[in-house]
Enzyme design. Structure first.
Site, short mmCIF file in Angstrom:
data_model
loop_
_atom_site.label_atom_id
_atom_site.label_comp_id
_atom_site.label_asym_id
_atom_site.label_seq_id
_atom_site.Cartn_x
_atom_site.Cartn_y
_atom_site.Cartn_z
CE1 TYR A 61 -3.33 2.90 0.56
CE2 TYR A 61 -1.93 3.51 2.41
CZ TYR A 61 -2.95 3.82 1.52
OH TYR A 61 -3.58 5.03 1.60
CG HIS A 91 -3.78 14.30 -0.94
ND1 HIS A 91 -4.01 13.60 -2.10
CD2 HIS A 91 -4.09 13.43 0.07
CE1 HIS A 91 -4.43 12.38 -1.82
NE2 HIS A 91 -4.48 12.26 -0.50
CG ASN A 203 -0.55 8.88 5.86
OD1 ASN A 203 -1.57 9.36 6.32
ND2 ASN A 203 -0.51 7.74 5.21
CE1 TYR A 290 -19.56 28.72 46.95
CE2 TYR A 290 -20.27 27.57 44.97
CZ TYR A 290 -20.32 27.73 46.34
OH TYR A 290 -21.09 26.90 47.09
NE ARG A 293 -16.20 30.71 50.02
CZ ARG A 293 -17.28 29.92 50.09
NH1 ARG A 293 -17.17 28.68 50.51
NH2 ARG A 293 -18.47 30.37 49.73
CG PHE A 341 -3.30 7.66 9.55
CD1 PHE A 341 -4.65 7.76 9.80
CD2 PHE A 341 -2.82 6.52 8.91
CE1 PHE A 341 -5.53 6.77 9.39
CE2 PHE A 341 -3.70 5.53 8.49
CZ PHE A 341 -5.06 5.66 8.74
CD GLU A 426 -9.19 8.61 4.34
OE1 GLU A 426 -9.59 9.80 4.40
OE2 GLU A 426 -8.21 8.26 3.66
#
Length: 514
Positions: A61, A91, A203, A290, A293, A341, A426
């Site tokens: 791959y 990409h 990646n 609060y 404190r 990844f 994905e």
């Protein structure tokens, strides 16, 4: 005669021991970077495994197949180089405002360090090109939007990789240039990608990790500043430091709460205001609100939460986040596909940081309200000597409220969201990049909130004159008064709030504690 200091040493990348301090040196101060000799040897060994696969024709791959949903498409040996170039080009489709110079440098360094581990099968000279770009300050123009945080930060890293191969755009010596021209002017040769190298550059989680790491640096400054602001507010409101007793902190032993309690007690040591309040007989209050404190418990939870997020990011600093990974053994090796990844750990850490920032702003705004509201304070209404004719800090509190609510909305978790991508291959993603990206905006809001609290608290303490606050706290008042004088009659405070906010960002107030 004092010896000349040694010249700074480059940050030597091994893939195994990068620290946050080194990251900040490179990102903020332009420190030089190099590859360690042992990292080069590991990279050569894993590269040999990849080259044997290419030569043998064995299917692997990302080396001789398509990517994502197209993983089943086999690529011929003659096309493996073009495959890598096509990957980078296809990409590189991010959008939005580009990352800042510091964010870009951090991202470049982190990617180089991850590759230096030697699990990616990339040639050392390709990573050395990244180091050379850092050293020459050739900074790719990286759009900040386009990553869903699984299969890594693909689009941002593709824009980085474009410049490595002489494409895309980059900043160099104050100009935005074509990537090829930028590296040419810097004397750096473009890389001709070999098998798997485009994938190795793309990646990884280094986009979200860069943004988260830089945000955590600024968050630490904000947490210290919040302690300083709270100490001043406590005195302005004539509150009691009794709640910060070390015995109370020991009874519920959170590290962050103990740190904040020590800070508050130390800042207000020697306060005349405190002694005046202790001696007063007319004050009917038994306990403070609060927001005063419980400051150690709230600020402390923020500190502990940020520490947990930092611990997760620290693991990622020296992790292999590529896919597939190359493992060398007995002169050969294995190429194994996995999911390192995936950005889920960082996405959850970013959400944790966002909640912490929103919390810090929320309690600060409540202290501002306590000081400006005549129903909750013994100070003049809205901190002005002549209320009615003057509105004083009325709208400063409104601004703080607006920013606080904005941060509450920005703190909505991103890591529980997912949207399927890549043809449902994905199908569960982290949204880590967007989770980290919103932290910068939240930090800017938080600094403004804390600036408003500091200005209000200084005004409140001035209204209690001639009584003086603690010795250490006075340093904070001096810093505020350098850019924002006491308000006697109404004036615009916008620029002054901005100036105090800039002092917060520079570490002026956090340095008082260190």
């Amino acid at each position: 005669m004092t010896a000349a200091p040694n010249p700074p040493r480059p940050v030597e990348l091994t893939g195994n021991d990068l620290t946050f301090a080194q990251l900040y040196d490179v990102a903020f101060r332009g420190e030089k970077v190099s590859l360690a000799p042992d990292a080069i040897e590991r990279m050569k060994a894993s590269r040999a495994v990849v080259e044997r696969v290419v030569a043998s024709g064995t299917t692997a791959y990302g080396i001789n197949t398509g990517f994502g949903k197209l993983a089943s498409v086999r690529i011929s040996t003659e096309q493996v180089r073009q495959l890598q170039v096509n990957l980078v080009r296809s990409h590189a489709c991010g959008v939005g405002a580009p990352l800042s110079e510091a964010e870009t440098r951090a991202m470049m360094l982190l990617r180089a360090n991850a590759l230096a581990k030697g699990f990616s099968g990339i040639r050392p000279q390709t990573v050395e090109t990244l180091c050379a770009m850092l050293n020459a300050k050739v900074h790719p123009v990286i759009p900040s939007q386009g990553s869903v945080g699984a299969s890594g930060d693909l689009a941002p890293l593709a824009h980085l990789a474009q410049v490595v191969i002489g494409e895309g755009r980059a900043s160099f010596e104050g100009e935005i240039l074509a990537g090829g021209e930028a590296i040419r002017r810097a004397g750096i040769a473009a890389v001709a990608l070999e098998a798997k190298e485009g994938l190795s550059l793309l990646n990884g989680t280094q986009g979200m990790l860069a943004l988260l790491s830089l945000a955590l640096y600024e968050a630490d400054i904000a947490a210290d500043t919040a302690d300083v602001a709270a100490a001043l507010s406590l005195d302005a409101l004539r509150g009691s430091p009794g709640a910060f007793d070390a015995r109370i902190m020991h009874a519920r032993a959170y590290a962050g709460a103990a740190t904040t309690a020590r800070n508050l007690a130390h800042l207000n040591e020697g306060s005349q205001i405190r002694e005046s309040h202790r001696a007063a007989e007319k004050d009917p209050r038994v306990q403070d609100a609060y927001s005063l404190r419980c400051t150690p418990q709230v600020h402390g939870a923020v500190r502990d939460s940020l520490a947990q997020a930092r611990a997760m990011a620290a693991v990622e600093l020296n992790s292999a986040t590529d896919n597939p990974l190359v493992f060398v053994r007995d002169g050969s090796g294995d190429i194994i596909s996995g999911g390192n990844f995936h950005g889920q750990p960082l996405a959850m850490a970013a959400d944790q940081a966002a909640i912490a920032l929103a919390t810090l702003g929320g309690i600060s705004e409540r202290r501002i309200e306590q000081m400006t509201n005549p129903l909750t304070s013994m100070l003049p209404a809205f901190l002005t000597p002549e209320p009615g004719l003057n509105s004083g800090f009325m709208i400063a509190q409104v601004t703080a409220a607006a920013l606080t609510s904005e941060n509450k909305a920005l703190a909505v978790p991103h890591s529980v969201d997912s949207i399927s991508t890549s043809g449902n291959q994905e199908d569960y993603v982290s949204m880590g990049m967007s989770g980290a990206r919103r932290l910068e905006r939240m930090l800017a809001n938080l600094r403004h909130i804390l600036a408003i609290e500091l200005v209000c608290a200084c005004q409140g303490i001035d209204l209690l004159a001639p009584l003086q606050t603690g010795t250490l706290a006075k340093k904070a008042i001096v810093a505020v008064r350098e850019v924002s004088a006491k308000v006697v009659e109404d004036r615009s405070l916008a620029a002054e709030i901005g100036s105090v906010s800039a002092k917060i960002a520079s570490g002026t107030f956090s340095s008082i504690l260190h």
